[in-house]
Design an enzyme around this catalytic site. Structure first.
Site, PDB file in Angstrom:
ATOM      1  N   LYS A  52      -0.900  -8.492  -2.572  1.00  0.00           N
ATOM      2  CA  LYS A  52       0.187  -8.325  -1.584  1.00  0.00           C
ATOM      3  C   LYS A  52       0.283  -9.566  -0.692  1.00  0.00           C
ATOM      4  CE  LYS A  52      -0.160  -3.364  -1.934  1.00  0.00           C
ATOM      5  NZ  LYS A  52      -0.815  -2.148  -1.487  1.00  0.00           N
ATOM      6  N   GLN A  96      -3.984  -0.220   3.816  1.00  0.00           N
ATOM      7  CA  GLN A  96      -4.363   0.066   2.429  1.00  0.00           C
ATOM      8  C   GLN A  96      -5.171   1.363   2.348  1.00  0.00           C
ATOM      9  OE1 GLN A  96      -3.367  -1.778  -0.331  1.00  0.00           O
ATOM     10  NE2 GLN A  96      -4.280  -0.105  -1.483  1.00  0.00           N
ATOM     11  N   ASP A 119       5.588   1.067   4.000  1.00  0.00           N
ATOM     12  CA  ASP A 119       5.240   1.959   2.888  1.00  0.00           C
ATOM     13  C   ASP A 119       6.161   3.182   2.865  1.00  0.00           C
ATOM     14  OD1 ASP A 119       3.214   1.112   1.201  1.00  0.00           O
ATOM     15  OD2 ASP A 119       1.612   1.633   2.593  1.00  0.00           O
TER      16      ASP A 119
END
Ligand code: NAP
Length: 302
Positions: A52, A96, A119
Site C-alpha cells: 500500500k 491494517q 476502507d
C-alpha cells in the site's frame, strides 16, 4: 470467454490517479496523504502495508507510515488516530487488520474521522452505502464494480448473486450492485439450494474463502463470474471458483491471482484521492464511477 485482467485495469487506474495527482499538485501545491497504521509484526499484514505504501508513493501521494509495537495499548492507538484525524495533510487513514487481541477493532473504527475512512468500514459510511449515498465505499467490492464497468458488463436489471455476507466484501458488494439497479441475491453458509440460485445469476460473485467451491454445474452459460476468494493451497493462491471447468461456461471470468486482488489497492488510492477532493471541495468522481458509462443510468427495468 473473456478473461478479466485485474492487473491491466488496476495499472490503468493507477496511471489516471498519478496524472490527476500531478495536476492537482501543480494547481494547489498539495497532494493527497495516506496514513497506514500497522500494530505488531504479523508478516502478512506487514507485506500488505508495504504494498500500500509503495503504490501510494508511485501515484504521488504523501505517505505517513505508522508502525507500532504489538504491545501498543488501545488508548495509545486511539490517541494516534485522533492525531491523524486532526492532521490536515492526512486525507486517508488505513488501520491494517487484524489488530492484536487486546485491541477492540470496533472501538478503533469508531475513533476514525468518517471523512478519512478510506476502507469504508466506519458505521457512518456503511449507513450511507445502504442509503445509496456513500462517498467512501469498501475497496474490494468497489474495485469489482469498476471491473464490471471496464468490461462493459451491464449491471442494471441483471440478476447478481453474491456468495458471502462479510462486512468487508459480501454485504457492501450486494449494496453496490443494488445501487446500480441489479436484482441481488445474497447467499451464505445457511443458504439452502445454493446451486439452484447460482444458476440464475447473470453476475456471480464468490467471496467465501473455500477453494473451488463454485463448479461448472453452478454457473449459467455466459455469466460474468468474479472470484474474490484467496486461499493458500499447497503454497499456491487458490480462488473460490474451479477456474478450469467454469471458464468453459462463463462469458467473463477473473483469474486468481491477477483478477480482483490488484483492484483492491488501486481502489484504496482512488478512495484517498476522493477523500482529498471532498475535503478541498474539488469536483469529480472517482469511487466506483471511474469507467461507468452514462447509458447505464438509463437502463430501466419495466
Ligand atoms: P469471511 O468473513 O470468512 O466470510 C465468508 C462468507 O462466506 C460468510 O458470509 C459465510 O457465511 C460464507 N460461506 C461460508 N461457507 C459457505 C458456503 N458453503 N456457501 C455459501 N457461503 C458460504 O470472508 P471475507 O473476508 O468476506 O473473504 C472471503 C474471501 O475473499 C477470502 O478468501 C478472502 O481471503 C478473500 N478476500 C480477497 C480480497 C481481495 O482483495 N482479493 C479482499 C478481501 C477478501 P456465514 O456468514 O453464514 O458464515
Amino acid at each position: 470467454m473473456i478473461l478479466i485482467d485485474g492487473k491491466k485495469v488496476s495499472a490503468e487506474i493507477r496511471n489516471r490517479l498519478t496524472k490527476e495527482t500531478a495536476e492537482l499538485k501543480s494547481k494547489t501545491g498539495c497532494a493527497p496523504g495516506l496514513a497506514t497504521v500497522l500494530v505488531g509484526e504479523d508478516p502478512a499484514s506487514a507485506a500488505y502495508v508495504r504494498i500500500k505504501n509503495k503504490v501510494c508513493a508511485e501515484v504521488g501521494f504523501q505517505s505517513f507510515e505508522q508502525n507500532l509495537p504489538a504491545e501498543t495499548t488501545e488508548a495509545q492507538l486511539i490517541d494516534l488516530i485522533n492525531e491523524l484525524n486532526r492532521n490536515d495533510a492526512v486525507n486517508g487513514i488505513l488501520v491494517q487488520l487484524p489488530l492484536p487481541n487486546h485491541i477492540d477493532p470496533q472501538k478503533i473504527l469508531l475513533s476514525l474521522d468518517p471523512g478519512k475512512d478510506v476502507d469504508g468500514f466506519h458505521p457512518i459510511n456503511v449507513g450511507k452505502l445502504v442509503l445509496g449515498d456513500a462517498l467512501l465505499t469498501p475497496c474490494t467490492p468497489t474495485g469489482i464494480i469498476t471491473l464490471l464497468d471496464y468490461y462493459d458488463i451491464k449491471i442494471a436489471g441483471k440478476h447478481a448473486v453474491v456468495l458471502g455476507r462479510s462486512n468487508i466484501v459480501g454485504r457492501p458488494m450486494a449494496n453496490l450492485l443494488l445501487q446500480r439497479h441489479a436484482t441481488v441475491t445474497t447467499c451464505h453458509s445457511q443458504t439452502v439450494g445454493l446451486e439452484q440460485i447460482t444458476r440464475q445469476a447473470d453476475i456471480l460473485i464468490a467471496a467465501v474463502g473455500r477453494p473451488h467451491l463454485l463448479t461448472s454445474s453452478m454457473v449459467k452459460k455466459g455469466a460474468a463470474v468474479i472470484d474474490v476468494g484467496i486461499t493458500r493451497v499447497d503454497g499456491k493462491l487458490t480462488g473460490d471458483v474451479d477456474f478450469v471447468s467454469v471458464s468453459e461456461k462463463a462469458g467473463f471470468i477473473t483469474p486468481v491471482p491477477g483478477g480482483v486482488g490488484p483492484m483492491t489497492v488501486a481502489q484504496l488510492m482512488a478512495n484517498t484521492l476522493q477523500a482529498f477532493k471532498a475535503r478541498n471541495n474539488f469536483a469529480g468522481e472517482v469511487g466506483s464511477q471511474i469507467f461507468r458509462r452514462e447509458e447505464e443510468d438509463e437502463a430501466k427495468v419495466v
